[in-house]
Motif scaffolding. Structure first.
Motif, PDB file in Angstrom:
ATOM      1  N   MET A  70       0.805  -1.245   0.057  1.00 43.56           N
ATOM      2  CA  MET A  70       0.027   0.131   0.037  1.00 43.56           C
ATOM      3  C   MET A  70       0.842   1.460  -0.121  1.00 43.56           C
ATOM      4  O   MET A  70       1.978   1.076   0.371  1.00 43.56           O
ATOM      5  CB  MET A  70      -0.680   0.154   1.142  1.00 43.56           C
ATOM      6  CG  MET A  70      -1.835  -1.258   1.275  1.00 43.56           C
ATOM      7  SD  MET A  70      -3.151  -1.131   2.627  1.00 43.56           S
ATOM      8  CE  MET A  70      -4.263   0.208   2.118  1.00 43.56           C
ATOM      9  N   GLY A 128      -7.770   2.129   4.597  1.00 44.78           N
ATOM     10  CA  GLY A 128      -6.230   2.144   5.137  1.00 44.78           C
ATOM     11  C   GLY A 128      -6.140   2.443   6.662  1.00 44.78           C
ATOM     12  O   GLY A 128      -7.297   1.995   7.150  1.00 44.78           O
ATOM     13  N   PRO A 138      -4.826   2.677  -0.511  1.00 48.98           N
ATOM     14  CA  PRO A 138      -4.700   1.649  -1.315  1.00 48.98           C
ATOM     15  C   PRO A 138      -4.219   2.055  -2.772  1.00 48.98           C
ATOM     16  O   PRO A 138      -4.665   3.167  -3.116  1.00 48.98           O
ATOM     17  CB  PRO A 138      -6.223   0.838  -1.716  1.00 48.98           C
ATOM     18  CG  PRO A 138      -7.045   1.994  -1.213  1.00 48.98           C
ATOM     19  CD  PRO A 138      -6.221   2.794  -0.129  1.00 48.98           C
TER      20      PRO A 138
END
Length: 557
Positions: free
Chosen positions: A449, A503, A522
């Motif tokens: 990420m 997140g 993301p």
């Protein structure tokens, strides 16, 4: 009327209990009469393992009663439970010594004999009957002892030491069995009847509490069978005859009834505890429902109030902007400064109201994300442009530390911009003049990420406060005299918005040296988001290239 007569009357006034106890007496009496009629001596090859089995079972039951009594004491703090726990701990050790000392078993400390086994038997019965008698008269008195487990260990060790002394000095003690006459001594028979007397007194003391099926009923049955056991041990002629065996069997039955009494009590306490727990759970469930409703009403109130506040506030800001228009008349320097202060305060208040509204929408599940594929550097540059003038006015430096300018994320651009603005405002608020705030971004190799971080050189956060700063209305200094302004909503909004995107946000801080807030997002895949406008560079559009100062080419502000 004397107390003894009242006790006896307490036993006889409950006819159902009396009939049951009399039935037990009759059955055992018939069994003993038949044993006398068909008297026989059991072979030592059969009796020794049978006796050992019964005694080991008695030891196990004794220890079980000890543990149940001890847990009962821990729960109720009643003196009688503690006395019974110590008594049966000691009795278990003496019964074990009796089993190992029986004639035909391997020598235990000193050579085994019937006299040795009988001595341990009598000592065990005396200790048991005396302990039960004291416990019965102690009643339900409460008594607290700090180290009850140590008391149990000390009792077991004392018993072991006393057993060793008895085994060693047995030749100097009065005999319990005469090997020449092959019969019990008069002293042993007297001691057996002493035990029976103490057990009878215990039954009379319990009589007022006896009801069919309750704990005292089973304790009375246990005492009754102990009396039968004592009588049978006064009748045996041989260590291997039927009366000796019956005495051991009745003792085992007595222990079983004691075990049942305390087991039922333990199960009853467990049931009571579960019932109380169920009641508390229902109360908590009702309280939770009321709290949820109160929370919902609070959110509605905040949303409605903020809507009502935002309308006139927007009008105030609009009229201030009109006043800045010189076509409506020129303003002198003091007037312009005053209007600037009013304008700044109004906009700050509007931002806080908007934060409350955003948080209310998220809490109510009404917030919607409009995702698009955006370069991370676009997000960072937009926030930096917005905050740069404020940072300069506060005498703070703003740096950028970019690991990769080609990362794209799938986010709601406006809401992530709000996240960055809140984090930068927070860093600015807690960083003193001349401090440095750094915005960093890149990729996390472990999670795959993207991450964005905001690091400051401010006052930092105490370790004990790190877990709570993201809670609603939480401020490290929540007093009315605190040095830093705020409502305690900003970081809560930040966490909620980041989590909405899938997140996570975390914080690392060293008190007095600064903090780093890091959140993940993301990565934007081609099929997962709407496409952003064509990129002409990191955070730039064609018109940006006409103004080189807007490019942040040095990546330092």
């Amino acid at each position: 009327m004397s107390s003894s007569i009242r006790l006896q009357w307490g036993l006889f006034k409950n006819k159902a209990t009396l009939n049951r106890l009399l039935l037990v007496v009759v059955i055992v009496a018939i069994l003993n009469i038949l044993s006398g009629e068909f008297y026989f001596v059991i072979s030592d090859d059969i009796y020794t393992p049978l006796h050992l089995t019964i005694e080991l079972a008695s030891v196990i039951v004794s220890f079980s009663v000890c543990l149940l009594s001890w847990y009962d004491y821990k729960y109720r703090q009643e003196l009688r439970s503690l006395i019974l726990a110590v008594t049966f701990c000691v009795v278990a050790v003496f019964d074990f010594a009796h089993a190992l000392s029986y004639f035909g078993m391997p020598d235990f400390i000193t050579p085994n004999s019937v006299n040795k086994a009988s001595t341990f038997w009598v000592l065990s019965r005396l200790l048991q009957s005396f302990g039960v008698l004291v416990a019965v008269f102690a009643g339900k008195k409460e008594y607290s002892i700090r180290h009850s487990p140590l008391l149990m260990v000390a009792s077991a060790l004392w018993s072991a030491f006393f057993i060793y002394l008895v085994a060693v000095y047995l030749p100097h003690l009065p005999p319990m069995y005469d090997p020449l006459a092959k019969s019990q001594t008069l002293l042993k028979i007297i001691l057996e009847y002493t035990v029976i007397g103490m057990l009878l007194v215990s039954i009379l003391r319990l009589s007022t509490e006896i009801k069919p099926g309750n704990q005292y009923y089973y304790l009375s049955l246990a005492l009754l069978f102990s009396i039968f056991s004592g009588i049978e041990f006064t009748l045996y002629s041989s260590a291997y005859d039927i009366f000796n065996l019956l005495g051991h069997i009745d003792k085992m039955v007595a222990y079983t009834f004691i075990f049942k009494a305390f087991l039922d009590e333990a199960i009853g306490m467990l049931y009571e505890a579960n019932s109380a727990l169920d009641k508390k759970q229902k109360e908590l469930a009702g309280l939770n429902e009321r709290l949820k409703e109160a929370d919902r009403l609070k959110d509605e109130f905040l949303a409605n109030t903020n809507h009502e506040l935002r309308t006139p506030l927007a009008a105030i800001i609009a009229f201030i902007e009109l006043m800045f228009d010189e076509s409506n008349g020129k303003l002198n320097k003091i007037q312009r400064d005053f209007l600037n202060e009013i304008n700044d305060s109004a906009r700050e208040l509007l931002e806080r109201i908007n934060s409350f509204l955003d948080l209310s929408k998220i809490t109510a599940g009404k917030a919607v994300l409009f995702r698009e594929r955006v370069p991370v550097c676009d997000l960072a540059d937009a926030a930096l442009r917005k905050m740069l003038p404020i940072f300069k006015s506060k005498g703070l430096q703003l740096h950028v530390n970019a690991r990769d300018d080609k990362i794209h994320v799938c986010v709601d651009k406006e809401k992530i911009g709000l996240v960055l603005s809140n984090l930068l405002s927070n860093a600015m608020k807690f960083t003193p003049y001349g401090g440095v705030v750094t915005v960093g971004y890149g990729m996390e190799e472990e999670t795959g990420m993207a991450f964005i971080s905001v690091t400051d050189t401010g006052i930092g956060i105490e370790e004990k406060d790190l877990q709570s700063i993201f809670e609603m209305f939480m401020q490290v200094d929540g007093t009315s005299t605190r040095s830093y302004r705020g409502t305690g909503v900003g970081l809560t909004l930040v966490r909620r918005l980041v989590e909405m995107h899938g997140g996570k946000i975390s914080v690392k801080s060293d008190s007095g040296k600064g903090s780093t807030f890091t959140f993940t997002l993301p990565v934007g895949l081609m099929g997962g988001c709407q496409h952003a406008a064509k990129d002409f560079g990191c955070g730039r559009r064609p018109e940006d290239f006409k103004n080189p100062s807007a490019h942040f080419s040095e990546r330092r502000i």
